[in-house]
Design a protein around this motif. Structure first.
Motif, PDB file in Angstrom:
ATOM      1  N   GLU A  15       8.586  -0.201 -16.083  1.00  0.00           N
ATOM      2  CA  GLU A  15       9.137   1.262 -14.996  1.00  0.00           C
ATOM      3  C   GLU A  15      10.348   1.597 -15.797  1.00  0.00           C
ATOM      4  OE1 GLU A  15      11.181  -1.603 -11.706  1.00  0.00           O
ATOM      5  OE2 GLU A  15       9.508  -2.135 -11.494  1.00  0.00           O
ATOM      6  N   GLY A  16      11.270   1.252 -17.144  1.00  0.00           N
ATOM      7  CA  GLY A  16      11.621   2.128 -17.023  1.00  0.00           C
ATOM      8  C   GLY A  16      11.246   3.121 -18.050  1.00  0.00           C
ATOM      9  N   LYS A  17       9.800   2.852 -17.973  1.00  0.00           N
ATOM     10  CA  LYS A  17       9.091   4.004 -18.540  1.00  0.00           C
ATOM     11  C   LYS A  17       8.065   5.330 -18.218  1.00  0.00           C
ATOM     12  CE  LYS A  17      10.109   3.711 -23.020  1.00  0.00           C
ATOM     13  NZ  LYS A  17      10.265   1.733 -22.811  1.00  0.00           N
ATOM     14  N   CYS A  18       8.498   4.585 -16.602  1.00  0.00           N
ATOM     15  CA  CYS A  18       7.563   5.267 -15.750  1.00  0.00           C
ATOM     16  C   CYS A  18       7.974   6.535 -15.576  1.00  0.00           C
ATOM     17  CB  CYS A  18       7.558   5.004 -14.242  1.00  0.00           C
ATOM     18  SG  CYS A  18       7.168   5.472 -12.555  1.00  0.00           S
ATOM     19  N   PHE A  20       3.094   6.463 -19.488  1.00  0.00           N
ATOM     20  CA  PHE A  20       4.186   5.788 -20.433  1.00  0.00           C
ATOM     21  C   PHE A  20       4.502   4.487 -20.044  1.00  0.00           C
ATOM     22  CE2 PHE A  20       4.704  10.488 -20.302  1.00  0.00           C
ATOM     23  CZ  PHE A  20       4.334  10.738 -21.249  1.00  0.00           C
ATOM     24  N   CYS A  21       4.156   4.140 -18.547  1.00  0.00           N
ATOM     25  CA  CYS A  21       4.529   3.231 -17.766  1.00  0.00           C
ATOM     26  C   CYS A  21       3.561   1.309 -18.998  1.00  0.00           C
ATOM     27  CB  CYS A  21       3.837   2.647 -16.751  1.00  0.00           C
ATOM     28  SG  CYS A  21       2.311   3.275 -16.560  1.00  0.00           S
ATOM     29  N   ILE A  71       0.770  -1.340  -0.018  1.00  0.00           N
ATOM     30  CA  ILE A  71       0.127  -0.555  -0.118  1.00  0.00           C
ATOM     31  C   ILE A  71       0.969   1.177   0.270  1.00  0.00           C
ATOM     32  CG2 ILE A  71      -1.691   1.425   1.590  1.00  0.00           C
ATOM     33  CD1 ILE A  71      -2.889  -1.458   1.934  1.00  0.00           C
ATOM     34  N   ALA A  72       2.015   1.269   0.710  1.00  0.00           N
ATOM     35  CA  ALA A  72       2.802   2.549   0.671  1.00  0.00           C
ATOM     36  C   ALA A  72       3.626   2.797  -0.203  1.00  0.00           C
ATOM     37  CB  ALA A  72       3.857   2.368   1.842  1.00  0.00           C
ATOM     38  N   GLU A  73       3.936   1.550  -1.057  1.00  0.00           N
ATOM     39  CA  GLU A  73       4.233   1.704  -2.291  1.00  0.00           C
ATOM     40  C   GLU A  73       3.466   2.389  -3.331  1.00  0.00           C
ATOM     41  OE1 GLU A  73       7.677   1.528  -3.169  1.00  0.00           O
ATOM     42  OE2 GLU A  73       7.466   1.973  -5.591  1.00  0.00           O
ATOM     43  N   SER A  74       2.116   1.640  -3.795  1.00  0.00           N
ATOM     44  CA  SER A  74       1.218   1.825  -4.653  1.00  0.00           C
ATOM     45  C   SER A  74       0.989   3.606  -5.006  1.00  0.00           C
ATOM     46  CB  SER A  74      -0.158   1.156  -3.660  1.00  0.00           C
ATOM     47  OG  SER A  74      -0.558   1.477  -3.096  1.00  0.00           O
ATOM     48  N   GLN A  75       1.531   4.114  -3.179  1.00  0.00           N
ATOM     49  CA  GLN A  75       1.113   5.765  -3.033  1.00  0.00           C
ATOM     50  C   GLN A  75       1.992   6.616  -4.009  1.00  0.00           C
ATOM     51  OE1 GLN A  75      -1.693   6.683  -1.591  1.00  0.00           O
ATOM     52  NE2 GLN A  75      -1.949   4.092   0.281  1.00  0.00           N
ATOM     53  N   ARG A  76       2.492   6.013  -4.769  1.00  0.00           N
ATOM     54  CA  ARG A  76       3.892   6.667  -4.958  1.00  0.00           C
ATOM     55  C   ARG A  76       3.668   6.744  -6.218  1.00  0.00           C
ATOM     56  NH1 ARG A  76       9.118   4.120  -6.004  1.00  0.00           N
ATOM     57  NH2 ARG A  76      10.087   5.908  -5.994  1.00  0.00           N
ATOM     58  N   CYS A  77       2.498   5.886  -7.369  1.00  0.00           N
ATOM     59  CA  CYS A  77       1.996   5.586  -8.419  1.00  0.00           C
ATOM     60  C   CYS A  77       1.139   6.994  -8.389  1.00  0.00           C
ATOM     61  CB  CYS A  77       1.378   4.984  -8.701  1.00  0.00           C
ATOM     62  SG  CYS A  77       0.492   5.164 -10.281  1.00  0.00           S
ATOM     63  N   ASN A 119       0.657  -4.327 -22.095  1.00  0.00           N
ATOM     64  CA  ASN A 119      -0.237  -3.208 -21.948  1.00  0.00           C
ATOM     65  C   ASN A 119      -1.181  -3.489 -20.492  1.00  0.00           C
ATOM     66  OD1 ASN A 119      -0.244  -3.105 -25.329  1.00  0.00           O
ATOM     67  ND2 ASN A 119       1.086  -1.503 -24.171  1.00  0.00           N
ATOM     68  N   VAL A 120      -0.573  -3.854 -19.437  1.00  0.00           N
ATOM     69  CA  VAL A 120      -1.137  -4.378 -18.127  1.00  0.00           C
ATOM     70  C   VAL A 120      -2.010  -2.830 -17.801  1.00  0.00           C
ATOM     71  CG1 VAL A 120      -1.056  -4.453 -15.959  1.00  0.00           C
ATOM     72  CG2 VAL A 120      -0.361  -6.544 -17.767  1.00  0.00           C
ATOM     73  N   ASP A 121      -2.995  -2.467 -17.563  1.00  0.00           N
ATOM     74  CA  ASP A 121      -3.325  -1.241 -16.912  1.00  0.00           C
ATOM     75  C   ASP A 121      -2.759  -1.560 -15.543  1.00  0.00           C
ATOM     76  OD1 ASP A 121      -4.452   0.970 -16.561  1.00  0.00           O
ATOM     77  OD2 ASP A 121      -6.644   0.153 -15.640  1.00  0.00           O
ATOM     78  N   ILE A 122      -1.610  -0.599 -15.650  1.00  0.00           N
ATOM     79  CA  ILE A 122      -0.886  -0.265 -14.200  1.00  0.00           C
ATOM     80  C   ILE A 122      -1.351   0.994 -13.160  1.00  0.00           C
ATOM     81  CG2 ILE A 122       1.809  -0.311 -13.643  1.00  0.00           C
ATOM     82  CD1 ILE A 122       2.675  -1.086 -16.401  1.00  0.00           C
ATOM     83  N   PRO A 123      -1.358   1.831 -14.175  1.00  0.00           N
ATOM     84  CA  PRO A 123      -2.331   2.886 -12.886  1.00  0.00           C
ATOM     85  C   PRO A 123      -3.822   2.207 -12.658  1.00  0.00           C
ATOM     86  CG  PRO A 123      -1.873   4.182 -14.991  1.00  0.00           C
ATOM     87  CD  PRO A 123      -1.307   2.511 -15.138  1.00  0.00           C
ATOM     88  N   GLY A 124      -4.372   1.810 -13.402  1.00  0.00           N
ATOM     89  CA  GLY A 124      -5.404   0.580 -12.887  1.00  0.00           C
ATOM     90  C   GLY A 124      -5.137  -0.135 -11.392  1.00  0.00           C
TER      91      GLY A 124
END
Ligand SMILES: Cc1cc2nc3c(=O)[nH]c(=O)nc-3n(C[C@H](O)[C@H](O)[C@H](O)COP(=O)(O)OP(=O)(O)OC[C@H]3O[C@@H](n4cnc5c(N)ncnc54)[C@H](O)[C@@H]3O)c2cc1C
Ligand SMILES: Cc1cc2nc3c(=O)[nH]c(=O)nc-3n(C[C@H](O)[C@H](O)[C@H](O)COP(=O)(O)OP(=O)(O)OC[C@H]3O[C@@H](n4cnc5c(N)ncnc54)[C@H](O)[C@@H]3O)c2cc1C
Ligand code: SF4
Ligand code: SF4
Ligand code: FES
Lengths: 275, 462
Positions: free
Chosen positions: B101-104, B50-51, B37-43, B58-63
């Motif tokens: 992650e390279g594109k984040c 871009f990610c 949860i802590a790490e998710s807050q960084r998004c 094309n996983v819906d990463i922010p989703g």
């Protein structure tokens, strides 16, 4: 799956085993082999297809119980099941278009030689055979081979059956007398095949040998079975197991065969299996 | 509550290097719920994602990360598996630094969001509670497709599951005695526990996918024979299993392995276990040739088998190593030595066994076709790496067996099966292909994506 239908001891520590394996017999040809695993924790061991009945899906293997896995295999009985049977693997041996052939088998090498003898005979070739072993009992499959040969000679190291001597002596006698074979096939211990090739090279007779390097997958994935043939690297499991004997680097193969000798002796002592 | 550092990934628990380099336990232990949860807050839940563009499927990463933020992991899992059938595996093995992650956006200033770690967390968290044996999913009515999937690597697995979910009758044919392809025989336990692959097998069985191991297509049955057995769609996911050798002197000495053989003995055949029947040489000094994931896996495995010194010999410099960053980092921590800018020229032997690896020193010159600087040998600059075992990890190409037994199947000069970019169909109608067999050695996620894409296109032909 892979149920054992029959098992017989045919000589000394040599066994014949028939297994239900229609996925192997459908396309099996003389010269090809299978890889089996006895039980879940077992090793993958290559064995030549001695006979394949397409109709019934019955696959026969003939093997010598020499080490841990083959002894464990020999301890199984009809009705037991094998964990894995993969095949047919390798290329089929060349069978068509030969006039007169000389087939040389040494010890348990007679087992993989037999299906080629039968196939060549049925394809119309004149088939001569020399079977050799340390003693009479070790010259296996004599009756079966007799049925599919025009002439069959037996040689034993101790003279307990046939002529006393080595297969190469009998071979040399044939070639010296000017007999004209268009193919010699030799299967047996590496040193024997090497010696046969030594003779046939002098008389310039094409000679195929069947190589048995240590294998794992049998599908060309690991490269463990690599051998040098005519200076080129070949994978015995997919390019072979039969190769032109005049081109094989036997010394290299013999040294690679011994790679795990110490490790395996160790396993055998730890886990005594008595067939 | 754990507070995330805006510039750094939330740290993840790992086994200590001097503990893990002696055992085959998994190195990375994963996030706890709080850490995730802590790490998710960084998004930053970016508008321009871009990610997502960096992920091959094309996983819906922010989703999915959005749901982790609110602690609804089940929903996160739903979003994730919409595009990725193997999240527990991809979270562990994707080369994230060159993909998502390279594109984040965060990677522009500091470290990216730990997308892979979050993906793995989500999958592990949910999948540990799914029992495919008891919670059998509902099967749709049969749709008239009887599919043969050849090979059970990530490409075959994802193709099979996608088809089965839609109601197809699916049979997987696998040459080895276990499914998983490289996931089983190649990638070691300490990086990808085999229990995760076993879970995939349970999933297949839950969807009534039939699994025929020990069956080599092209030999046991040809594709035409399968057709005669009633199969009407085919997927070839036979991978790139054929190991390359260097063609230098000494390659057949005792103690020289291809990485495939070395890793297969250890992973598939369990040679690392005390009571294993399949032998392996426990080298004291091991030289591994190559710089990719395969080389890292072989080197770290050799270390775990008790080698005192393991050296990776690579032609270019540390900057060009094609392996995942994390693997290089882990290997260094575990005491693997790197001899970069060295090209092997001969394996030295004594009594038919390895006695050393002769190398020529290299320097980097102009960029080549791959965009990396080309290594050039330096005249008269040789060294010998003292070793008793050499492992060759310089690449694999597609296995030629299926094309050899099916002449109508078009292949490239490099032996790759030709498949349409969109449909994945080959030159033979009804026969699809994907994964390493088509692309040459690539990645798990690309193979998985190709399998799924082929399945979706097969379904369209109904
Ligand atoms: C293509 C092929 C076809 C074969 N056909 C037959 C056959 O029809 N009948 C038969 O009895 N044997 C055959 N063999 C040999 C058989 O595979 C070995 O005897 C068996 O693997 C030994 O296993 P083990 O565990 O019992 O013995 P181990 O304890 O592993 O070894 C005993 C001895 O055999 C040697 N050995 C180990 N593996 C092999 C191997 N793959 N090939 C040869 N020697 C090996 C070892 O170096 C050791 O000296 C064939 C081998 C190959 C590669
Ligand atoms: C040691 C190693 C480490 C790796 N590490 C990573 C990593 O960290 N990250 C990453 O993304 N990628 C990694 N890769 C690459 C990745 O594993 C592959 O790209 C991926 O597995 C390809 O999947 P695939 O399904 O196309 O083929 P594979 O995984 O190769 O599977 C093919 C399967 O088909 C079977 N098969 C072949 N021919 C036949 C036939 N004729 N009949 C029946 N079955 C057949 C094979 O036995 C095999 O099981 C690594 C590869 C290796 C070797
Ligand atoms: S599948 Fe791989 S590349 Fe895609 S988001 Fe997941 S870890 Fe990143
Ligand atoms: S680019 Fe990075 S911060 Fe933006 S949505 Fe993707 S993961 Fe989140
Ligand atoms: S046995 Fe592995 S390539 Fe031949």
């Amino acid at each position: 799956m892979y149920t054992i239908i029959r098992k017989d001891r045919i000589a000394g520590d040599v066994y014949s085993m028939t297994i239900e394996a229609p996925h192997v017999t459908t396309n099996a040809k003389a010269g090809q082999f299978v890889i089996i695993i006895v039980d879940e924790s077992g090793e993958r061991i290559p064995l030549t297809i001695a006979n394949a009945e397409q109709e019934s899906g019955e696959l026969t293997l003939i093997f010598q119980a020499i080490g841990y896995s083959t002894k464990k295999l020999a301890a199984l009985e009809a009705g037991d099941k094998l964990f894995a049977v993969l095949g047919p693997l390798g290329e089929a041996a060349p069978i068509e278009g030969f006039r007169k052939v000389l087939m040389i088998g040494g010890g348990v090498g007679i087992a993989p030689l037999y299906p080629q003898i039968k196939a060549l005979y049925q394809a119309g070739a004149e088939v001569h055979a020399i079977l050799g072993g340390r003693s009479a009992e070790l010259v296996i499959l004599r009756d079966e081979c007799t049925q599919y040969t025009h002439e069959l000679e037996v040689v034993t190291d101790d003279g307990s059956l046939g002529t006393k001597g080595l297969v190469t002596d009998a071979l040399e006698a044939h070639l010296k007398s000017g007999e004209d074979f268009d193919l010699v096939v030799a299967i047996g211990p590496l040193r024997m095949m090497q010696a046969v090739v030594g003779v046939t090279k002098r008389y310039d007779v094409k000679t195929n040998v069947s190589l048995n390097p240590i294998m794992i997958d049998g599908t060309g994935m690991c490269g463990g079975c690599r051998v040098h043939v005519g200076g080129k690297m070949k994978f015995a499991c997919v390019d072979g197991p039969d190769f032109d004997g005049h081109l094989v680097d036997f010394e290299e193969l013999i040294s690679r065969q011994g790679m795990y000798r110490t490790e395996e002796a160790h396993t055998c002592r730890l886990l005594e299996v008595k067939p | 509550m754990i507070k995330a550092d805006p510039f750094k990934k939330t740290p993840i628990a790992e086994l200590a290097p001097d503990v893990r380099n002696k055992c085959f336990e998994e190195v990375v232990l994963g996030y706890t719920l709080d850490e995730a949860i802590a790490e998710s807050q960084r998004c930053l839940d970016c508008k321009q994602q871009f990610c997502v563009a960096g992920c091959p499927v094309n996983v819906d990463i922010p989703g999915f990360i959005r749901h982790i933020k609110t602690g609804d992991i089940e929903k996160a899992y739903g979003v994730l598996t919409h595009d990725n059938a193997l999240p527990a595996i991809c979270g562990r093995v994707c080369p994230q630094e060159s993909q998502c992650e390279g594109k984040c956006i965060r990677a522009k200033k500091g470290e990216s969001v730990a997308i892979g770690r979050l993906e793995r967390f989500t999958a592990d968290y949910i999948e540990k509670n799914i029992n495919f044996k008891t919670d059998k999913p509902e099967r749709p009515a049969p749709i008239g497709i009887k599919a043969a999937v050849i090979g059970s690597g990530p490409a075959g697995l994802s193709c099979a599951v996608t088809l089965a979910k839609a109601g197809a009758d699916v049979t997987i044919f696998e040459a080895l005695h276990k499914i998983g392809g490289v996931l089983t025989y190649g990638i070691p336990e300490f990086r990808l526990p085999k229990s995760i692959v076993a879970k995939e097998q349970e999933k297949l069985e839950a969807y009534d996918v039939k699994i025929k191991t020990n069956t080599l297509i092209g030999k046991s049955y040809t594709l035409d024979q399968l057709k005669a057995q009633g199969f009407n769609r085919f997927f070839i996911g036979s991978g790139a299993g054929l190991p390359s050798f260097l063609g230098i002197e000494g390659e057949n000495l005792m103690g020289v392995y291809s990485a495939n053989e070395y890793l297969t003995r250890v992973n598939l055949m369990g040679a690392f276990k005390e009571d294993a029947i399949t032998p392996i040489k426990h080298g004291k000094r091991v030289a591994v040739i190559g710089g990719g994931n395969v080389a890292m896996d072989a080197a770290r495995t050799a270390k775990r088998l008790g080698a005192e010194e393991v050296t990776i010999v690579y032609r270019r410099s540390m900057n060009e190593l094609p392996a995942r960053l994390e693997e290089v980092h882990h290997a260094e921590e575990e005491g693997i030595l790197f001899k970069t800018l060295h090209g092997p020229i001969e394996i030295l032997g004594e009594k038919s066994a390895v006695a050393g690896l002769k190398c020529q020193m290299m320097r980097l010159s102009e960029k080549d076709a791959s965009g990396r600087q080309r290594p050039v040998p330096i005249d008269d600059a040789y060294i010998t790496v003292d070793c008793d075992t050499v492992i060759i990890a310089i690449g694999q190409t597609p296995n030629p067996l299926i094309p050899m037994t099916m002449k109508a199947l078009d292949t490239t000069p490099k032996g790759c099966i030709v498949a349409d970019d969109d449909t994945m169909e080959t030159s033979v109608s009804g026969v699809y292909a994907g994964g390493d067999a088509v692309t040459g050695a690539a990645t798990v996620i690309k193979a998985m994506g190709a399998g799924k894409q082929a399945a979706e296109n097969m379904l369209k032909t109904l």
